[in-house]
Design a protein around this motif. Structure first.
Motif, PDB file in Angstrom:
ATOM      1  N   SER A 187     -11.680   4.366   6.823  1.00  0.00           N
ATOM      2  CA  SER A 187     -10.739   5.763   5.679  1.00  0.00           C
ATOM      3  C   SER A 187      -9.392   4.360   5.311  1.00  0.00           C
ATOM      4  O   SER A 187      -8.308   4.486   5.302  1.00  0.00           O
ATOM      5  CB  SER A 187     -10.240   6.797   5.880  1.00  0.00           C
ATOM      6  N   ARG A 222     -11.902   2.443  -5.215  1.00  0.00           N
ATOM      7  CA  ARG A 222     -11.516   3.537  -4.772  1.00  0.00           C
ATOM      8  C   ARG A 222     -11.870   4.854  -5.677  1.00  0.00           C
ATOM      9  O   ARG A 222     -13.120   6.229  -5.722  1.00  0.00           O
ATOM     10  CB  ARG A 222     -10.453   4.107  -3.414  1.00  0.00           C
ATOM     11  N   SER A 223     -11.613   5.193  -6.219  1.00  0.00           N
ATOM     12  CA  SER A 223     -11.302   6.837  -7.279  1.00  0.00           C
ATOM     13  C   SER A 223     -12.522   6.398  -8.294  1.00  0.00           C
ATOM     14  O   SER A 223     -13.270   7.428  -8.336  1.00  0.00           O
ATOM     15  CB  SER A 223     -10.265   6.159  -8.674  1.00  0.00           C
ATOM     16  N   ALA A 224     -13.390   4.975  -8.380  1.00  0.00           N
ATOM     17  CA  ALA A 224     -14.665   5.330  -8.777  1.00  0.00           C
ATOM     18  C   ALA A 224     -15.627   5.830  -8.040  1.00  0.00           C
ATOM     19  O   ALA A 224     -16.687   6.296  -8.558  1.00  0.00           O
ATOM     20  CB  ALA A 224     -14.915   3.941  -9.881  1.00  0.00           C
ATOM     21  N   PRO A 230      -7.081   2.345   3.331  1.00  0.00           N
ATOM     22  CA  PRO A 230      -6.063   2.340   2.398  1.00  0.00           C
ATOM     23  C   PRO A 230      -5.394   0.737   1.698  1.00  0.00           C
ATOM     24  O   PRO A 230      -5.409   0.918   0.621  1.00  0.00           O
ATOM     25  CB  PRO A 230      -5.091   3.454   2.784  1.00  0.00           C
ATOM     26  N   ASP A 259      -7.753   0.368  -5.561  1.00  0.00           N
ATOM     27  CA  ASP A 259      -7.302   2.020  -5.782  1.00  0.00           C
ATOM     28  C   ASP A 259      -8.072   2.298  -6.665  1.00  0.00           C
ATOM     29  O   ASP A 259      -9.205   3.752  -6.708  1.00  0.00           O
ATOM     30  CB  ASP A 259      -5.995   2.284  -5.855  1.00  0.00           C
ATOM     31  N   LYS A 260      -8.482   1.307  -8.132  1.00  0.00           N
ATOM     32  CA  LYS A 260      -9.237   2.062  -9.137  1.00  0.00           C
ATOM     33  C   LYS A 260     -11.131   1.986  -8.750  1.00  0.00           C
ATOM     34  O   LYS A 260     -11.650   2.532  -9.011  1.00  0.00           O
ATOM     35  CB  LYS A 260      -9.026   0.846  -9.725  1.00  0.00           C
ATOM     36  N   CYS A 310       0.750  -1.589  -0.308  1.00  0.00           N
ATOM     37  CA  CYS A 310       0.328   0.640  -0.216  1.00  0.00           C
ATOM     38  C   CYS A 310       1.023   1.328  -0.037  1.00  0.00           C
ATOM     39  O   CYS A 310       1.551   1.745   0.181  1.00  0.00           O
ATOM     40  CB  CYS A 310      -0.920  -0.113   1.042  1.00  0.00           C
ATOM     41  N   GLU A 321      -3.847  -2.001  -6.731  1.00  0.00           N
ATOM     42  CA  GLU A 321      -3.928  -1.432  -7.558  1.00  0.00           C
ATOM     43  C   GLU A 321      -5.634  -1.182  -7.944  1.00  0.00           C
ATOM     44  O   GLU A 321      -6.469  -0.331  -8.432  1.00  0.00           O
ATOM     45  CB  GLU A 321      -3.055  -1.609  -8.302  1.00  0.00           C
ATOM     46  N   ARG A 351     -16.013   6.985  -5.611  1.00  0.00           N
ATOM     47  CA  ARG A 351     -15.623   8.803  -5.338  1.00  0.00           C
ATOM     48  C   ARG A 351     -15.920   9.052  -6.184  1.00  0.00           C
ATOM     49  O   ARG A 351     -17.181  10.441  -6.046  1.00  0.00           O
ATOM     50  CB  ARG A 351     -14.116   9.569  -5.290  1.00  0.00           C
ATOM     51  N   LYS A 352     -15.909   9.078  -7.502  1.00  0.00           N
ATOM     52  CA  LYS A 352     -16.615   9.965  -8.590  1.00  0.00           C
ATOM     53  C   LYS A 352     -18.125  10.081  -8.879  1.00  0.00           C
ATOM     54  O   LYS A 352     -18.788  10.794  -8.942  1.00  0.00           O
ATOM     55  CB  LYS A 352     -15.659   9.715  -9.860  1.00  0.00           C
ATOM     56  N   LYS A 353     -18.500   8.483  -8.624  1.00  0.00           N
ATOM     57  CA  LYS A 353     -20.073   8.484  -8.417  1.00  0.00           C
ATOM     58  C   LYS A 353     -20.191   8.904  -6.387  1.00  0.00           C
ATOM     59  O   LYS A 353     -21.897   8.846  -6.646  1.00  0.00           O
ATOM     60  CB  LYS A 353     -20.061   6.279  -8.588  1.00  0.00           C
TER      61      LYS A 353
END
Lengths: 350, 350, 350, 350
Positions: D293, D280-282, D295, D277-278, D192, D274, D284-286
């Motif tokens: 929290s 999590r990133s999606a 990681p 994270d992908k 991580c 990886e 966040r966008k949604k």
């Protein structure tokens, strides 16, 4: 030994098991001392005491066993209720959860704690605990709750009402839990005007409970009351296995025979409660706040630290807790052995 | 209670813990009864008793703890010596191996038994056991022997000689074993003319031993002697965890203070041994064979079954064993409370 | 890693769990490796394997659980049968009594040993044990026998006959004992011409038994067969509590599914027995005496010490025991992975 | 078996131990399958794996042991640290405090819980706990804290920083506590970007920790790293006694040898992080909120109940908790076996 004088010098209100035993119990021990009797609780004094306790509990069937002390009693009884994958629900301040040095764990069981309110756990809390447990999809990997442990009075001197006990019993029935009450100080509950839970109520509502001797006038000894014998197969073997079987069981029988003759057990409680009420009344007048609303023989006073220190030099009290940096809570205990004269001295100091 | 009369009707020689306590102990309990003292063995009576016992053991350092009964004492001490992967070597007739309801196992330890000879295990047997253990290529999958448990006198009333104890100590040193002696009936060894093992010998040779009170004149209580304190860290917590910590510890201190004042402990033993010798002498004259060569307060007589039955109706003895279909072994016990008059009655019956 | 060559250099007959797993099991593990499945034995491979085993045992009801190894299986099952005051009867050579590092005791139970005869205990011995126990007036202070543990084949490779098992079952019924059979090497019993105990017999006569995988072709795993589900409430929790619940339970299901497909389990046993018989036949011709009359995959040969040493240098065997100063007993094991060619080499050396 | 198809039908993100093992581990198991090796971890594959792990930890001395699963590992290690009167400090959400079915208690020890914050306990909390314990005049009647248990990452996927671990180590030193870290998912911490605690840090700061295999690519297995051998005498016997000693230890050695060859362990972690994270990133966008929290490879999403239900039908997630009557928290796990294609499908559903 010069200790007698020494021991009498100070005021002792720090616990309810400082002195030996009530004079009527001592008298019985003296009178029966040379009588030879079979060991391990098979003597006739023990049988007689059992009968008197069953009568006091209004139990026609049922059984009573005498053990030496409270910790070993809790452990032996709780171990009897539980299989290794089962645990006991307790207030997080319950004696078994704190001051029994992990004896429940050493015998393989988890104490499942619920946050206390002045030493009590409430029916709604127990229900919520069970609802949450059964909702957890992963609970096959968890200790299974199978017993509820309460103390009456609690470690904070508070009492369960009859209605509360009935509600808890109902929850126990709903969730296949057994109910066990630790009565280490039961005399001080039974003698309390605020109390509405009598021995026959306990016998009706509990799967087991114990009538405390050590803190209520005996030299030592606790009486486990078992309303349904069949729940305790081979219980003498279990008692032996927990190191709790007194060789000279007669000494337990004699003491409980005395405690349950001519209402001695209640008188012992009454004496302590009357003196405790006297202290409470004086504290109220002096404006010393109580930290817990205990109606029994334990009184918790909230003091500034320097005041607590001053009093601690003049009289033996228990330092209970420091709720913040400036205050201390001290515990005052009365008992069967508290003398009125000492109460006056205590009040003069406070 | 009409039991006093009832209790006096019969002759009791079935054990050495039938009556209450010796009158001098009772007197001490009476005198100190109302003295308020801190609990759990921190009182001055307990401190005084500890000192007297350390003196009697000729120990300048060292510590003494008082527990209530023998089973809990064995368990608490043995648990302190052993890690979970370690076991205790014992005669197969050792009390811990037979009549303590599995308390050693319930606390996680295996009792590693060696065949007894009249209750004893001999140095050569222990050495052979250790040699064989270390020769076993698979012993990492076995419980590791770490402690030797002996009883003095044994459950058969026999005695270890000083030389035997020294030899066992040597083997213990060679194999990193500790040595613990169960002295439940120690008074009856110390008072025995055949005995050459004194308290200071035990203190020198053992890592721990206990001086029995329950079977030797106390109402209850056993004194654990620990020559090296550092081997028993947090021992009060361990005692508490085994349900063996008496709240009113004063009651133990007072009793052992009396036992170790003016040689009471030895006098108690002497009384029992003298009466036992008297019985043995009479049995010899009568031609009743002894099943075990015990020189202490336990006497094992071999009788034909019908004879054993007849005697069992007239006097309370312990049925020990049936060596074959036609014979029984009965045990006769004397104690501090045995009266000369009763011995006469017993001999008349035999 | 160069160890493959190294590993192949020597002849290994020292145990039956030296290699990995049978090729058909390996093949199943490979094929199912990437399939995602729920954990802890709730997957469909496990369900399928359970069904096949129940069928093989001719059980319509009943249940099967898969654990990882034999010691944990014995411990988990035995703990389920026993309350803390109860013990398990075993041959003094039983695996639980010797080579499981005290795991039964660590979970609080005493192993009650009976002297073995070539690894077996006979019905008459068990009956005598129970008769003697019930005749002992002091047995309330003793661990209560509640379970009989047998191994089939025994640790000495010997077998219980169907009649013996029926007789033991009858004694169990008479004395309220349960019966549990450790089948760590069960394949080698089932495949043995001398054997007349089939899986359905075990299912009918036992309260539980396990079908060994680790020593019979699996990479790991033991299948506990429970004819009556209600005797094992919350068994998955108990398994978890004993550290015996494999997260990826699928790996157990897949292996036992393979073992119980197309008679693989019996074939594995048969291969080992045929080679063992070949060795036995050669030994007989050579005049090398057998120390135990084992008809299964373990062969115990009695040799002079120098001869034993010579052989030990040429082939890996287990040194079993030294019956006297001049002889050694060595154990030869065959298994599913034993190759005919290696047997020839072994015989050449012997 | 038709289960392969069946198993592939659904999307599985409910845990990180759903599939078998990483292909390189499988390959090693296949290649070494027929090699005969001594049992119980004495084979050369195990020795080789130990060396590689000691190297990775930068330990010259020290030892490594391989056990089968996490629960048994925690239990075996913790039992080694503690005497019966000692307990282990843990977050109240620690795996040992919740989902190990009371295995710590069954071996006699109390879990002393501290309220967690996102699965962690902070140095200040531990210090306060110890200060409070030592201030309690009654603590001789309490379980003595002797060990701190942490998990890295925690059960909530959060991480201890190097500074936090150093601070906890300092507190441990001050209060004679040992420190043990449960690394069931350690690969996902090590890989991580937020993590600054490396294997050599753990080896330096802990008295023991384990490197998880089961949840990090192995079929099963956990590697216990012991920086100081002398703290673990007779550890193989303890492992055996806890049912945690795999007969075919080679299967553990082979797997960890593979995991610590060519950085496989880190690669496995990296793959999962990886993909996490992908996700999590999606999320966040949604605008889907995260409840914790974390990681690492565990992602906790907060959803309205009907939304949670809809998603639960389309993909396997873990229902974690219901923070209130209207919301649910679901857990998404990635692992070494998560496929990118499945992540796309998951994101499409969310």
């Amino acid at each position: 030994m010069q200790s007698k004088e020494c021991g009498e010098k100070r005021l002792y209100f720090n616990s309810d098991y400082l002195a030996g035993c009530h004079e009527r119990i001592l008298q019985s021990l003296i009178e029966t001392n040379l009588i030879k009797a079979p060991g391990y609780g098979t003597d006739e004094f023990t049988l007689a005491a059992k009968k008197k306790i069953l009568n006091a509990c209004e139990l026609e069937e049922g059984d009573v066993y005498f053990l030496v002390g409270g910790t070993q009693t809790n452990d032996t009884v709780i171990s009897t209720f539980l299989r290794s994958y089962e645990g006991v629900i307790s207030a997080d301040t319950g004696h078994i959860a704190t001051h029994e040095a992990g004896i429940i764990e050493v015998h393989g069981h988890k104490v499942l704690t619920i946050p206390h309110k002045e030493g009590k756990i409430y029916p709604a809390q127990i229900r919520e605990y069970m609802v949450h447990f059964h909702a957890d999809g992963n609970n096959a990997h968890m200790v299974q709750p199978r017993l509820v442990y309460l103390s009456q009075p609690t470690e904070f001197g508070t009492l369960y009402s009859l209605q509360e006990l009935k509600d808890i019993r109902e929850i126990c029935n709903a969730y296949s839990l057994s109910l066990y009450v630790d009565g280490a100080r039961l005399a001080y509950a039974l003698a309390c005007p605020e109390n509405d839970v009598r021995l026959p109520d306990l016998a009706k509502l509990c799967d087991a409970f114990y009538i405390g001797g050590t803190k209520c006038g005996a030299l030592f000894g606790e009486a486990v009351v078992i309303p349904e014998k069949r729940n305790f197969p081979f219980f003498p073997t279990t008692i032996k296995q927990h190191g709790a079987l007194l060789a000279k069981g007669k000494a337990l029988g004699v003491q409980f025979d005395a405690l349950f003759t001519d209402n001695l057990y209640l008188q012992i409680g009454k004496h302590a409660i009357e003196l405790a009420d006297k202290i409470r009344s004086a504290l109220r007048k002096k404006g010393i706040p109580l930290a817990v609303s205990s109606p029994t023989n334990q009184i918790f006073i909230l003091l500034k630290k320097d005041e607590a220190e001053r009093i601690g030099k003049a009289v033996e009290l228990t330092h209970w807790d420091d709720p913040d940096d400036e205050h201390s809570i001290l515990r005052i205990c009365t008992s069967w052995s508290t003398e009125e004269e000492d109460v006056e001295k205590l009040l003069a100091i406070l």
